[in-house]
Every structure is written in structure tokens, then in C-alpha cells.
Design an enzyme around this catalytic site. Structure first.
Site, PDB file in Angstrom:
ATOM      1  N   HIS A   7      -5.212  -4.918  18.851  1.00 47.74           N
ATOM      2  CA  HIS A   7      -5.049  -6.368  18.927  1.00 47.74           C
ATOM      3  C   HIS A   7      -5.572  -7.056  17.654  1.00 47.74           C
ATOM      4  CE1 HIS A   7      -6.501 -10.390  20.592  1.00 47.74           C
ATOM      5  NE2 HIS A   7      -5.185 -10.421  20.742  1.00 47.74           N
ATOM      6  N   GLU A  34      -0.882  -5.147  17.044  1.00 54.23           N
ATOM      7  CA  GLU A  34      -0.372  -6.464  17.409  1.00 54.23           C
ATOM      8  C   GLU A  34      -0.865  -7.415  16.332  1.00 54.23           C
ATOM      9  OE1 GLU A  34      -0.822 -10.519  19.367  1.00 54.23           O
ATOM     10  OE2 GLU A  34      -2.300  -9.271  18.362  1.00 54.23           O
ATOM     11  N   ASP A  36      -0.313 -11.719  14.584  1.00 52.85           N
ATOM     12  CA  ASP A  36       0.172 -13.078  14.830  1.00 52.85           C
ATOM     13  C   ASP A  36       0.794 -13.642  13.559  1.00 52.85           C
ATOM     14  OD1 ASP A  36      -1.264 -13.331  17.497  1.00 52.85           O
ATOM     15  OD2 ASP A  36      -2.939 -12.898  16.145  1.00 52.85           O
ATOM     16  N   HIS A  49      -3.970 -15.839  13.086  1.00 52.62           N
ATOM     17  CA  HIS A  49      -3.856 -16.232  14.491  1.00 52.62           C
ATOM     18  C   HIS A  49      -3.743 -17.736  14.706  1.00 52.62           C
ATOM     19  CE1 HIS A  49      -5.361 -17.312  18.511  1.00 52.62           C
ATOM     20  NE2 HIS A  49      -4.703 -16.237  18.906  1.00 52.62           N
ATOM     21  N   GLU A 109       3.785 -11.112  17.112  1.00 52.60           N
ATOM     22  CA  GLU A 109       3.710 -12.277  17.992  1.00 52.60           C
ATOM     23  C   GLU A 109       4.019 -13.528  17.177  1.00 52.60           C
ATOM     24  OE1 GLU A 109      -0.042 -13.183  20.015  1.00 52.60           O
ATOM     25  OE2 GLU A 109       0.820 -15.125  20.584  1.00 52.60           O
TER      26      GLU A 109
HETATM   27  O1  G3P Z   1      -0.078 -10.620  21.994  1.00 51.22           O
HETATM   28  C1  G3P Z   1      -1.170 -10.569  22.852  1.00 51.22           C
HETATM   29  C2  G3P Z   1      -2.240 -11.557  22.510  1.00 51.22           C
HETATM   30  O2  G3P Z   1      -2.507 -11.486  21.138  1.00 51.22           O
HETATM   31  C3  G3P Z   1      -1.887 -12.973  22.879  1.00 51.22           C
HETATM   32  O3  G3P Z   1      -2.926 -13.877  22.680  1.00 51.22           O
HETATM   33  O4  G3P Z   1      -4.237 -15.556  21.457  1.00 51.22           O
HETATM   34  O5  G3P Z   1      -4.730 -13.151  21.113  1.00 51.22           O
HETATM   35  O6  G3P Z   1      -2.655 -14.145  20.187  1.00 51.22           O
HETATM   36  P1  G3P Z   1      -3.657 -14.189  21.299  1.00 51.22           P
HETATM   37 MG    MG Z   2      -1.684 -12.392  19.388  1.00 49.59          MG
END
Ligand code: G3P
Ligand code: MG
Length: 245
Positions: A7, A34, A36, A49, A109
Site C-alpha cells: 500500500h 498500490e 495514488d 496521495h 488508484e
Molecule cells: O487503494 C486502496 C487504498 O489506498 C484506498 O485508500 O486513502 O489509502 O488511497 P487511500
Molecule cells: Mg490509495
């Protein structure tokens, strides 16, 4: 086998969404990362993010108000991870080039929940094509219109719905839109019968953000598609223990 996705990279150990965090994820044995994506003022997809740079860099202001060149002048704060060198906000292209070399799956994402950046979907798909990452990318977003757009631009792309609330018949809704996966929040799958329902749906299910060892174990034992965690090394250990029985 349940896959392990790091993450924002191995963000439990290195500054989130940095090349260091992505490289560490690989070292710790994650099958995927993962990350952003937001868009700079000059329309370049960058990996960060928040909509602002305040929390993770030494600068202030919105990502959308800086060109890529300007964004590269800011430095990522090392915070509690002082052992890392100073680094810069990576572009999506930089990360995809690295992932291709490592044969690493990337869950992109799209952060289009606050600003719906013009053509972020087209620009992202173009980069995925340019880096030949089509078979290794999964697109997700809390903005489901963004996912619909991805499907229009790249019908073969693997997609998933992100959500943090309980949504009625989400599996039917996803199938109806031709979306391949569900990315629910961990607190949500622990409620009531939802996990069972998702597992029976036949869709890919990747749960975020699974940082507690007891949750990792429960989800790995359930045979879920993937867990998205800040601690890929712990998840690897638990998966190995679980495989040994
Ligand atoms: O993609 C899963 C997770 O990353 C979603 O929430 O706020 O950590 O981007 P966030
Ligand atoms: Mg995310």
C-alpha cells in the site's frame, strides 16, 4: 494464493509513494504495489496521495497548481524514516518503468474524488501503453465514473471499484458495468456476511488496508484475491505459515 500488494509501497517502513517504498516492496516479496495518482498543472500523472503536497513534502499548495518541474523542486520529508536519502515525488511513468523491469503488478488508484483532473484517465492509459504495462496494471478509484472512463478508453483493462461504505448489491453493480474487482475497506469486510458475499461473487477481491496480523491471517485463510498492506514482509510471513498449515 492470496497476493500481497504494498500500500503506497512498503509504506510501513519507507516514505509512502516513493521509489524507496516501491523498491522495498519488491525486496519484501510483494507481488504488487498500490499507488495514488494526481495530475500536475501541466497534466503529468504524479504519484502522491493527497491533493496537496503539504503532508509529505517540504512545500505547500495543491499538486494541480504546480508544473512537474516545480513539483520536482520539493523534497519528500523522511519523517521517521531517516535512513532514506532525500527523494522527490515520482512520476507515474518512472514507477511504471521500474515495475515493468521487475514484472511487478501495479494497482493505479486514480485520485479523482476531490478534483476530477481533465483527461487523467486518458493520460494514465497512455503511460501504461507506452511502458507496455497493460497486463500488469489494475485501475481502481473511489470515483466510479473514472473507472467507466477507463473502460471506454481501454476496454480490456483490469478495473476495480474502491469503496469504503457498504453498498447494496455491489457485486451485481460491478458485473453490470463489466468491472473485474472489488476493493473494499478491511473494517467493512469484517462486518456481517460481506466477506462471504464477495468471495462468492466470482469477482477479484482486494482488501485495504490490512495492517493487523490477525486480519492478514483471516483474509489469507479465506482465499481472498489480495490484501493491500503497509507491511508486505509481515503478510509474506503469515502467508508462508498458513501454507505450511
Ligand atoms: O487503494 C486502496 C487504498 O489506498 C484506498 O485508500 O486513502 O489509502 O488511497 P487511500
Ligand atoms: Mg490509495
Amino acid at each position: 494464493m492470496t497476493e500481497i500488494f504494498a500500500h503506497r509501497g512498503a509504506s510501513g517502513y519507507a516514505p509512502e509513494n516513493t521509489m524507496d517504498a516501491f523498491k522495498l516492496a519488491v525486496k519484501q516479496g510483494a507481488e504488487g504495489i498500490e499507488l495514488d495518482v494526481q495530475l500536475s498543472k501541466d497534466g503529468i500523472p504524479v504519484v502522491i496521495h493527497d491533493e496537496t503536497i503539504d503532508r509529505v513534502t517540504n512545500g505547500h499548495g495543491y499538486v494541480k497548481d504546480y508544473t512537474l518541474e516545480e513539483l520536482k523542486n520539493f523534497t519528500i520529508m523522511k519523517g521517521k524514516y531517516q535512513e532514506y536519502e532525500h527523494s522527490k515525488i515520482p512520476t507515474l511513468e518512472e514507477v511504471l518503468v521500474y515495475a515493468k523491469k521487475e514484472n511487478l503488478t501495479v494497482n493505479i488508484e486514480l485520485k479523482t474524488g476531490i478534483y476530477w483532473y481533465p483527461e487523467i484517465e486518458e493520460k494514465t492509459v497512455d503511460l501504461v501503453k507506452k511502458t507496455k504495462m497493460e497486463d500488469l496494471v489494475i485501475y481502481s478509484s473511489f470515483n466510479h465514473y473514472s473507472i467507466r472512463k477507463i473502460k471506454e478508453i481501454a476496454p480490456q483493462a483490469e478495473t476495480a471499484y474502491l469503496y469504503s461504505d457498504v453498498i447494496l448489491q455491489i457485486d451485481k453493480y460491478a458485473k453490470n458495468e463489466g468491472v473485474n474487482g472489488l476493493h473494499p475497506a478491511v473494517y467493512h469486510v469484517k462486518m456481517a456476511h460481506f466477506l462471504k458475499e464477495y468471495l462468492q461473487s466470482g469477482l477479484k477481491v482486494r482488501v485495504w488496508t490490512v495492517n493487523q496480523e490477525s486480519d492478514m491471517k483471516m483474509l489469507i485463510d479465506s482465499g481472498i484475491t489480495a490484501i493491500i498492506t503497509n507491511y508486505p514482509d509481515k503478510a509474506r510471513m503469515i502467508r508462508e505459515e498458513s501454507e505450511r498449515g
